[in-house]
Design a protein around this motif. Structure first.
Motif, PDB file in Angstrom:
ATOM      1  N   GLU A  21      89.056  75.466  56.043  1.00 52.00           N
ATOM      2  CA  GLU A  21      90.299  74.697  55.912  1.00 52.00           C
ATOM      3  C   GLU A  21      91.316  75.138  56.967  1.00 52.00           C
ATOM      4  OE1 GLU A  21      92.628  71.700  54.794  1.00 52.00           O
ATOM      5  OE2 GLU A  21      90.562  72.045  54.105  1.00 52.00           O
ATOM      6  N   ARG A  49      90.452  73.211  60.025  1.00 50.27           N
ATOM      7  CA  ARG A  49      90.916  71.818  59.900  1.00 50.27           C
ATOM      8  C   ARG A  49      92.418  71.731  60.135  1.00 50.27           C
ATOM      9  NH1 ARG A  49      87.757  72.220  54.877  1.00 50.27           N
ATOM     10  NH2 ARG A  49      85.579  71.778  55.451  1.00 50.27           N
ATOM     11  N   THR A  50      93.146  72.719  59.634  1.00 47.36           N
ATOM     12  CA  THR A  50      94.599  72.744  59.842  1.00 47.36           C
ATOM     13  C   THR A  50      94.930  72.887  61.317  1.00 47.36           C
ATOM     14  OG1 THR A  50      94.977  73.710  57.654  1.00 47.36           O
ATOM     15  CG2 THR A  50      96.734  73.971  59.284  1.00 47.36           C
ATOM     16  N   LYS A  56      94.483  69.756  63.497  1.00 51.89           N
ATOM     17  CA  LYS A  56      95.412  68.624  63.348  1.00 51.89           C
ATOM     18  C   LYS A  56      96.221  68.379  64.611  1.00 51.89           C
ATOM     19  CE  LYS A  56      95.977  68.967  58.317  1.00 51.89           C
ATOM     20  NZ  LYS A  56      96.906  69.321  57.211  1.00 51.89           N
ATOM     21  N   ASP A  57      96.617  69.459  65.299  1.00 49.57           N
ATOM     22  CA  ASP A  57      97.406  69.255  66.516  1.00 49.57           C
ATOM     23  C   ASP A  57      96.696  69.799  67.756  1.00 49.57           C
ATOM     24  OD1 ASP A  57      97.682  71.949  66.072  1.00 49.57           O
ATOM     25  OD2 ASP A  57      99.835  72.013  66.477  1.00 49.57           O
ATOM     26  N   GLN A  99      81.350  70.659  57.141  1.00 47.43           N
ATOM     27  CA  GLN A  99      82.334  69.568  57.201  1.00 47.43           C
ATOM     28  C   GLN A  99      83.391  69.835  58.277  1.00 47.43           C
ATOM     29  OE1 GLN A  99      83.371  69.285  52.881  1.00 47.43           O
ATOM     30  NE2 GLN A  99      82.502  67.220  53.052  1.00 47.43           N
ATOM     31  N   THR A 125      84.006  64.030  60.583  1.00 46.73           N
ATOM     32  CA  THR A 125      84.997  64.505  59.609  1.00 46.73           C
ATOM     33  C   THR A 125      86.330  64.794  60.274  1.00 46.73           C
ATOM     34  OG1 THR A 125      83.261  65.503  58.240  1.00 46.73           O
ATOM     35  CG2 THR A 125      85.512  66.315  57.910  1.00 46.73           C
ATOM     36  N   ILE A 126      86.290  65.542  61.381  1.00 52.19           N
ATOM     37  CA  ILE A 126      87.518  65.998  62.026  1.00 52.19           C
ATOM     38  C   ILE A 126      88.301  64.853  62.655  1.00 52.19           C
ATOM     39  CG2 ILE A 126      88.450  67.491  63.845  1.00 52.19           C
ATOM     40  CD1 ILE A 126      87.475  69.085  61.526  1.00 52.19           C
ATOM     41  N   LYS A 127      87.624  63.801  63.127  1.00 52.82           N
ATOM     42  CA  LYS A 127      88.366  62.727  63.793  1.00 52.82           C
ATOM     43  C   LYS A 127      89.273  61.976  62.825  1.00 52.82           C
ATOM     44  CE  LYS A 127      85.141  58.794  63.605  1.00 52.82           C
ATOM     45  NZ  LYS A 127      84.322  57.866  64.410  1.00 52.82           N
ATOM     46  N   HIS A 128      88.981  62.055  61.518  1.00 52.35           N
ATOM     47  CA  HIS A 128      89.882  61.433  60.551  1.00 52.35           C
ATOM     48  C   HIS A 128      91.151  62.266  60.372  1.00 52.35           C
ATOM     49  CE1 HIS A 128      87.045  58.317  59.553  1.00 52.35           C
ATOM     50  NE2 HIS A 128      86.101  59.208  59.303  1.00 52.35           N
ATOM     51  N   ILE A 129      91.053  63.558  60.663  1.00 54.59           N
ATOM     52  CA  ILE A 129      92.223  64.431  60.634  1.00 54.59           C
ATOM     53  C   ILE A 129      93.053  64.244  61.896  1.00 54.59           C
ATOM     54  CG2 ILE A 129      92.979  66.863  60.619  1.00 54.59           C
ATOM     55  CD1 ILE A 129      90.374  67.503  59.107  1.00 54.59           C
ATOM     56  N   ASN A 130      92.354  64.077  63.042  1.00 55.55           N
ATOM     57  CA  ASN A 130      93.027  63.960  64.333  1.00 55.55           C
ATOM     58  C   ASN A 130      92.228  63.017  65.225  1.00 55.55           C
ATOM     59  OD1 ASN A 130      94.194  64.254  66.839  1.00 55.55           O
ATOM     60  ND2 ASN A 130      93.953  66.470  66.955  1.00 55.55           N
TER      61      ASN A 130
END
Length: 395
Positions: A81, A84-85, A88-89, A106, A111-116
């Motif tokens: 997590e 993933r945080t 984000k940027d 994950q 997965t990650i492209k939905h975050i960024n």
């Protein structure tokens, strides 16, 4: 002056050489590279040696300058997590885990492209993420063998020989830099990131260049030529009176100049040697003729004469000669960096010479986890949360 890639944030989940070499280049150009390892340090090169300087591995030092270090336990959901945080940027995420590992955690691109959606995601594996070998681990030495590189390196007497450095790793790192910078440029137009699937085997096959083309056109399997060139003669190592010299004649005019300088101008007019095609056919006889003449002077004497006449030539340096050479020193290819554990260390400088946004070496290769608290605070974690993560062995 800011670096060319200042403002670009890179999450570096790579280890050993191909990935770290890629991210070091990005860092030299100004990117903020965050090196991610397991607590205690999981980049194997930290422990590869000797040599070590005050316990710090020379191998690790070669590919990790200009980075910040955070340690995160990716085997825990809390650790994943954190990634993933940070993603984000981030602008770039690069890893060299085996195919399937990031999906299991994950942390894969889908997965990650939905975050960024703007994230550029680079995967480096031995064989790529498709094809029958996609799940196999890949190592430079093995790839040199599989790709055909070793089959054309060495002589008939020596048998197959690997290149003296992990060149496939280095080239894969370079191709990865090109891919990342291309994706960053394209993102300026589309606003979107994308994934790149980099493979050591693909890189090695690509590096076969003219040798591959020779085979694809002729169907003839190339043999090991030692220091000779498959398409050009004379283009090899030759013996002078006291040692070896490289002569790399690229055209018929240069060959005529060579023959004149070493005292056999008539050879350049001989139909057996007048054209490069003829010289390739009669290489063994020509080599004997040239080496008989080259025995008349030392390597240094010939190099001085040839250089004056613009005949391509050069010595074969040992490492001490390389790093004492005035041209190498004049180009800042040796730099001194202070390291908190190793002390003052010498590193190879950057070959990238930009006139305004110069490549810089401003950070020492980091100690594992050296910047964990700093990076997490910048990502919005409180000191209390960071302390708790440390207690739970997440970071």
């Amino acid at each position: 002056m800011a670096g060319a890639l200042e403002g670009v944030k890179v999450l570096d989940l790579t280890r050993v050489l191909a990935g770290p070499h890629c991210t070091m280049i990005l860092a030299d150009l100004g990117a903020d590279v965050i090196k991610v390892e397991a607590p205690g340090g999981s980049d194997e090169t930290r422990f590869w040696g000797p040599p070590f300087q005050n316990g710090v591995s020379a191998y690790y030092l070669c590919a990790n300058r200009n980075k910040r270090s955070i340690t995160v336990n990716l085997k825990t959901e809390e650790g994943r997590e954190i990634i993933r945080t940070l993603a984000k940027d981030a602008d770039v995420l690069i890893h060299n885990f085996k195919t399937g590992s990031m999906e299991k955690w994950q942390l894969d691109y889908e997965t990650i492209k939905h975050i960024n959606p703007r994230l550029i995601y680079c995967s480096i594996t031995g064989f790529g993420e498709t094809g029958p070998y996609k799940h196999l681990p890949g190592y430079d030495y093995i790839i040199q063998g599989m790709s055909g590189l070793m089959s054309i390196t060495g002589s008939e007497e020596s048998g197959p020989v690997k290149i003296g450095v992990a060149m496939v790793d280095i080239l894969t790192g370079l191709y990865s830099v090109i891919s990342i910078e291309a994706a960053l440029y394209e993102r300026e137009k589309s606003g979107l990131g994308q994934k790149m699937d980099m493979s050591l085997l693909d890189t090695a096959v690509s590096s076969l260049a003219n040798v591959a083309s020779n085979y694809l056109i002729s169907g003839k399997v190339p043999r090991r030529l030692g220091n000779d060139h498959p398409n050009i003669v004379p283009y090899s190592k030759f013996k002078a009176s006291d040692g070896d010299i490289i002569i790399a004649v690229g055209n018929d005019r240069q060959f005529a100049d060579l023959c004149k300088v070493i005292g056999i101008p008539q050879i350049a007019k001989d139909e057996r040697y007048r054209t490069n095609e003829a010289r390739v056919e009669n290489k063994l006889e020509l080599t004997k003729i040239l080496e008989d003449q080259l025995q008349l002077k030392t390597a240094a004497e010939w190099i001085a004469v040839f250089s004056e006449k613009n005949i391509p030539c050069g010595p074969i340096h040992t490492m001490d000669q390389v790093f004492e050479h005035p041209q190498v020193l004049a180009r800042d290819m040796v730099v001194q960096v202070n390291h908190p554990e190793a002390g003052s260390v010498k590193l190879v400088g950057s070959p990238i010479k930009l006139s305004r946004t110069k490549a810089k070496i401003e950070r020492h290769p980091p100690i594992a986890g050296e910047h964990t608290s700093e990076i997490l605070q910048q990502a919005g974690f409180s000191l209390e949360e960071i302390s708790q993560l440390k207690e739970n062995n997440i970071i």
